[in-house]
Design an enzyme around this catalytic site. Sequence first.
Site, PDB file in Angstrom:
ATOM      1  CB  SER A 106      -0.665   0.272   1.015  1.00 46.04           C
ATOM      2  OG  SER A 106      -0.064   0.350   2.233  1.00 46.04           O
ATOM      3  CB  SER A 150      -0.679   6.545   6.956  1.00 44.49           C
ATOM      4  OG  SER A 150       0.042   5.260   8.002  1.00 44.49           O
TER       5      SER A 150
END
Length: 301
Positions: A87, A249
């Site tokens: 990611s 995040s």
Amino acid sequence: MANYFSIFLVVVTLASGLIWLLDHLFWAPKRKAAGVSDVGAASASVSDDVAEAPLPAVVDTAQQIFPVLAFVLVLRSFLYEPFQIPSGSMMPTLLVGDFILVEKFAYGLKDPVWRTKLVETGQPERGDIAVFKYPEQPNLDYIKRVIGLPGDRIVYRDKQVYLQPACEAENQQNCPKLEPLSLEFEKRGEYYQNLMPLERYTETIGDTQHQILRNPLPPIPSRHLYNGSREFVVPEGHYFVLGDNRDNSRDSRFWGFVPEANLVGQAVAIWISFEFDRPPSSWVPGWIPTGIRFERIGGIE
């Protein structure tokens, strides 16, 4: 990045080693004795090579693969283990398609199954990029940057990180004050999130400088953060971690702290980096790389 493969590797290595050992202690002498018995009448002296029967396929396979498996097990359990970045939470430091090496002995040598610390070799430092077992789902591996150590006070306000290092002085006036981490604006528009150009900064924590990304949109309301607060005091034996892509995040701001027992190791290098710039309309599977980013190979800051 779960540890199922580690458990599988341990089981296969032990099984192949056990087969090899049993053959050496019990089955090989029986095969040799049977071979001598079969040809004893034809010759008074029989060499070992002539007398011993052929190896069973299972034993032969175990003898071939055990040394390789044992080497791989020691390498990835105690020295270095490869991981893939799935990611963009650590952009711009780490990109999707980066394959990294994690130094397993950086935070202590642990057994590969129960993850019990066997030897103390070091502790995380502020600025380290650490791989750890996600506290809410320990079968997943996460990678973030260590910001707070045990006893530190962290404040996250207006997208700025403030740090007050732990202090054991009896007189609190002698303790460090709460100070913002140094930020220096670099550029805007190199990366995007939902068509919004992100701002790139150089952040300094201790002696470590690294790049972070921030979205210029308003910050997340406090009610969405861990315990509904923008202030965090790191418990003993735990660490506070953040992604470098601050507004994309899921990290300690949302789920709390990383226990020391969950630490896997420190990310130290990118050994290969693939591009996946292929349009959705392409007939080629998306997991096939379109190129290699050679300029990204090397150490990680």
